[in-house]
Design a protein around this motif. Structure first.
Motif, mmCIF file in Angstrom:
data_model
loop_
_atom_site.group_PDB
_atom_site.id
_atom_site.type_symbol
_atom_site.label_atom_id
_atom_site.label_comp_id
_atom_site.label_asym_id
_atom_site.label_seq_id
_atom_site.Cartn_x
_atom_site.Cartn_y
_atom_site.Cartn_z
ATOM 1 N N LEU A 117 0.831 -1.199 0.000
ATOM 2 C CA LEU A 117 0.000 0.000 0.000
ATOM 3 C C LEU A 117 0.872 1.258 0.000
ATOM 4 O O LEU A 117 0.609 2.220 -0.723
ATOM 5 N N GLU A 118 1.913 1.213 0.815
ATOM 6 C CA GLU A 118 2.832 2.358 0.880
ATOM 7 C C GLU A 118 3.692 2.436 -0.366
ATOM 8 O O GLU A 118 3.919 3.520 -0.915
ATOM 9 N N ARG A 119 4.135 1.282 -0.843
ATOM 10 C CA ARG A 119 5.052 1.262 -1.995
ATOM 11 C C ARG A 119 4.388 1.825 -3.244
ATOM 12 O O ARG A 119 5.038 2.494 -4.051
ATOM 13 N N ILE A 120 3.091 1.577 -3.421
ATOM 14 C CA ILE A 120 2.406 2.058 -4.625
ATOM 15 C C ILE A 120 1.517 3.270 -4.335
ATOM 16 O O ILE A 120 0.697 3.663 -5.150
ATOM 17 N N ASN A 121 1.708 3.830 -3.135
ATOM 18 C CA ASN A 121 1.121 5.133 -2.793
ATOM 19 C C ASN A 121 -0.408 5.131 -2.808
ATOM 20 O O ASN A 121 -1.040 6.036 -3.352
ATOM 21 N N ILE A 122 -1.016 4.124 -2.179
ATOM 22 C CA ILE A 122 -2.485 4.116 -2.053
ATOM 23 C C ILE A 122 -2.907 3.776 -0.621
ATOM 24 O O ILE A 122 -4.009 3.269 -0.399
ATOM 25 N N THR A 123 -2.051 4.085 0.358
ATOM 26 C CA THR A 123 -2.389 3.812 1.751
ATOM 27 C C THR A 123 -3.691 4.481 2.151
ATOM 28 O O THR A 123 -4.512 3.898 2.873
ATOM 29 N N ASN A 124 -3.913 5.700 1.677
ATOM 30 C CA ASN A 124 -5.120 6.438 2.059
ATOM 31 C C ASN A 124 -6.398 5.841 1.471
ATOM 32 O O ASN A 124 -7.506 6.175 1.913
ATOM 33 N N GLU A 125 -6.248 4.957 0.478
ATOM 34 C CA GLU A 125 -7.417 4.336 -0.165
ATOM 35 C C GLU A 125 -7.690 2.926 0.339
ATOM 36 O O GLU A 125 -8.566 2.236 -0.195
ATOM 37 N N LYS A 126 -6.982 2.469 1.371
ATOM 38 C CA LYS A 126 -7.049 1.049 1.734
ATOM 39 C C LYS A 126 -8.440 0.584 2.155
ATOM 40 O O LYS A 126 -8.765 -0.601 2.040
ATOM 41 N N ASN A 127 -9.279 1.478 2.637
ATOM 42 C CA ASN A 127 -10.622 1.088 3.073
ATOM 43 C C ASN A 127 -11.702 1.393 2.035
ATOM 44 O O ASN A 127 -12.896 1.219 2.304
ATOM 45 N N LYS A 128 -11.281 1.831 0.854
ATOM 46 C CA LYS A 128 -12.244 2.134 -0.201
ATOM 47 C C LYS A 128 -12.572 0.881 -1.009
ATOM 48 O O LYS A 128 -11.793 -0.074 -1.059
ATOM 49 N N PHE A 129 -13.719 0.914 -1.672
ATOM 50 C CA PHE A 129 -14.104 -0.162 -2.575
ATOM 51 C C PHE A 129 -13.698 0.223 -4.008
ATOM 52 O O PHE A 129 -13.538 1.409 -4.319
ATOM 53 N N PRO A 130 -13.511 -0.756 -4.886
ATOM 54 C CA PRO A 130 -13.038 -0.462 -6.253
ATOM 55 C C PRO A 130 -13.857 0.588 -6.990
ATOM 56 O O PRO A 130 -13.294 1.355 -7.780
ATOM 57 N N ARG A 131 -15.164 0.652 -6.742
ATOM 58 C CA ARG A 131 -15.997 1.620 -7.466
ATOM 59 C C ARG A 131 -15.635 3.067 -7.139
ATOM 60 O O ARG A 131 -16.019 3.990 -7.867
ATOM 61 N N HIS A 132 -14.894 3.269 -6.052
ATOM 62 C CA HIS A 132 -14.503 4.616 -5.654
ATOM 63 C C HIS A 132 -13.076 4.958 -6.079
ATOM 64 O O HIS A 132 -12.555 6.005 -5.692
ATOM 65 N N LEU A 133 -12.452 4.102 -6.866
ATOM 66 C CA LEU A 133 -11.063 4.303 -7.285
ATOM 67 C C LEU A 133 -10.985 4.779 -8.723
ATOM 68 O O LEU A 133 -11.839 4.457 -9.552
ATOM 69 N N SER A 134 -9.919 5.518 -9.018
ATOM 70 C CA SER A 134 -9.637 5.895 -10.405
ATOM 71 C C SER A 134 -9.030 4.701 -11.136
ATOM 72 O O SER A 134 -8.651 3.692 -10.520
ATOM 73 N N GLY A 135 -8.898 4.816 -12.459
ATOM 74 C CA GLY A 135 -8.296 3.736 -13.239
ATOM 75 C C GLY A 135 -6.872 3.442 -12.807
ATOM 76 O O GLY A 135 -6.464 2.279 -12.700
ATOM 77 N N GLY A 136 -6.101 4.492 -12.547
ATOM 78 C CA GLY A 136 -4.715 4.297 -12.112
ATOM 79 C C GLY A 136 -4.634 3.630 -10.752
ATOM 80 O O GLY A 136 -3.763 2.785 -10.510
ATOM 81 N N LYS A 138 -6.915 1.577 -9.454
ATOM 82 C CA LYS A 138 -7.287 0.171 -9.641
ATOM 83 C C LYS A 138 -6.098 -0.636 -10.166
ATOM 84 O O LYS A 138 -5.880 -1.778 -9.749
ATOM 85 N N GLN A 139 -5.343 -0.026 -11.077
ATOM 86 C CA GLN A 139 -4.185 -0.711 -11.629
ATOM 87 C C GLN A 139 -3.152 -0.992 -10.552
ATOM 88 O O GLN A 139 -2.548 -2.071 -10.503
ATOM 89 N N ARG A 140 -2.945 -0.035 -9.667
ATOM 90 C CA ARG A 140 -1.995 -0.218 -8.575
ATOM 91 C C ARG A 140 -2.433 -1.343 -7.634
ATOM 92 O O ARG A 140 -1.618 -2.138 -7.175
ATOM 93 N N VAL A 141 -3.736 -1.393 -7.351
ATOM 94 C CA VAL A 141 -4.261 -2.450 -6.474
ATOM 95 C C VAL A 141 -4.053 -3.822 -7.114
ATOM 96 O O VAL A 141 -3.629 -4.778 -6.453
ATOM 97 N N ALA A 142 -4.348 -3.931 -8.399
ATOM 98 C CA ALA A 142 -4.171 -5.211 -9.099
ATOM 99 C C ALA A 142 -2.709 -5.643 -9.078
ATOM 100 O O ALA A 142 -2.396 -6.831 -8.912
ATOM 101 N N LEU A 143 -1.800 -4.679 -9.259
ATOM 102 C CA LEU A 143 -0.365 -4.989 -9.223
ATOM 103 C C LEU A 143 0.047 -5.452 -7.831
ATOM 104 O O LEU A 143 0.768 -6.453 -7.686
ATOM 105 N N ALA A 144 -0.404 -4.734 -6.797
ATOM 106 C CA ALA A 144 -0.051 -5.104 -5.431
ATOM 107 C C ALA A 144 -0.583 -6.488 -5.089
ATOM 108 O O ALA A 144 0.097 -7.284 -4.423
ATOM 109 N N ARG A 145 -1.806 -6.805 -5.522
ATOM 110 C CA ARG A 145 -2.399 -8.116 -5.242
ATOM 111 C C ARG A 145 -1.573 -9.239 -5.866
ATOM 112 O O ARG A 145 -1.429 -10.321 -5.286
ATOM 113 N N ALA A 146 -1.022 -8.971 -7.056
ATOM 114 C CA ALA A 146 -0.207 -9.994 -7.719
ATOM 115 C C ALA A 146 1.160 -10.149 -7.052
ATOM 116 O O ALA A 146 1.696 -11.257 -6.973
ATOM 117 N N LEU A 147 1.726 -9.050 -6.556
ATOM 118 C CA LEU A 147 3.075 -9.089 -5.994
ATOM 119 C C LEU A 147 3.113 -9.554 -4.544
ATOM 120 O O LEU A 147 4.114 -10.113 -4.096
#
Length: 289
Positions: A117-136, A138-147
């Protein structure tokens, strides 16, 4: 881990998609599969992941033949084109999903997820649902989930195709930085030659189910070799230049191509970026001059 395809062939309803494909990606390499739609790129990734069983051929990860192993036994992370996030889970829970399946301890899950979360700079979004995220985001979340599962190999299927240009460049730089830091062997599918040139240590050009060329981005764009590759990578002109002056956002160069009566001085803007190599030549960072 290295990954190797040996003699892979695959057909769907009588249509051949992969034809005796042989490809080896080295451990720790960022390898790009570049080619037009229908060239076999996504099928190649699916065969690596175990999502598609080839008609013939073998898949090796390291020195192990994994051809008959299911996807969950191959230690592979996969980032899909549409992100494939779970809409009912928060960002934190989406990233943690694979760890929970593997029964990782709760404290370790929190530690690993918080790190990415910190590495891809989305710590502040950790409690949000995907519908509240921008495309970028969402891409970061998908990358973090894979790594976060610490895969031996990371597969990415045109993950940035839906992003705008500026967001794409930012995410590309983040991805390259993370890949270099983790050292995970990465195979990345795209039809965008600029994206391929920026990300890839080496690039394989796929056409009609075959590897047409494997090379560094510099060699691929400088010496495409065939009419198809020249057309596909959109090489219009290759300029022989020598540097005059460079800074962080532009470079001034002299064009020395044969046929010119005198060298021509031009200024190259930030895109594509140009940097001076130690020997005095110019190295392209994105695209071609």
């Amino acid at each position: 881990m290295s990954i190797e395809l040996k003699g892979i062939s695959k057909s769907y309803n009588g249509r051949t998609v992969l034809k005796n494909l042989n490809l080896k990606i080295n451990q720790g390499e960022f390898h790009v599969l570049l080619g037009p739609s229908g060239g076999g790129k996504t099928t190649t990734l699916s065969v690596m992941a175990g999502l598609v069983k080839p008609d013939r051929g073998s898949v090796f990860i390291g020195n192990k033949d994994v051809s008959n192993l299911s996807p969950d036994k191959r230690r592979i992370g996969y980032v899909f084109q549409d992100h494939a996030l779970f809409p009912h889970l928060t960002v934190f829970e989406n990233i943690a999903y694979g760890l929970r399946l593997r029964k990782v301890k709760k404290q370790e899950i929190k530690h690993r997820v918080d790190y990415y979360l910190e590495r891809i700079n989305i710590t502040n979004e950790k409690n949000k649902f995907p519908r509240h995220l921008s495309g970028g985001q969402k891409q970061r979340v998908a990358l973090a989930r894979a790594l976060v599962i610490k895969p031996d190999v990371l597969l990415m299927d045109e993950p940035m195709s839906s992003l705008d240009v500026m967001t794409k460049e930012i995410v590309q730089e983040e991805l390259k930085s993370i890949q270099q830091k983790t050292g995970v062997t990465t195979i990345y599918v795209t039809h965008d030659h600029n994206e391929a040139g920026f990300l890839g240590d080496r690039i394989s050009v796929l056409d009609n189910g075959k590897v047409n060329q494997i090379d560094s981005s510099f060699e691929l764009f400088q010496n495409p070799g065939t009419e198809f590759r020249t057309s596909f990578v959109e090489v219009k002109n290759i300029l022989d230049v020598s540097p005059v002056k460079t800074n962080s956002y532009e470079a001034t160069v002299l064009i020395n191509n044969d046929g010119l009566k005198y060298p021509v001085k031009i200024r190259v803007k930030k895109y594509p970026d140009v940097e001076r190599e130690k020997e005095g030549n110019l190295k392209l960072k994105r695209g071609q001059v």
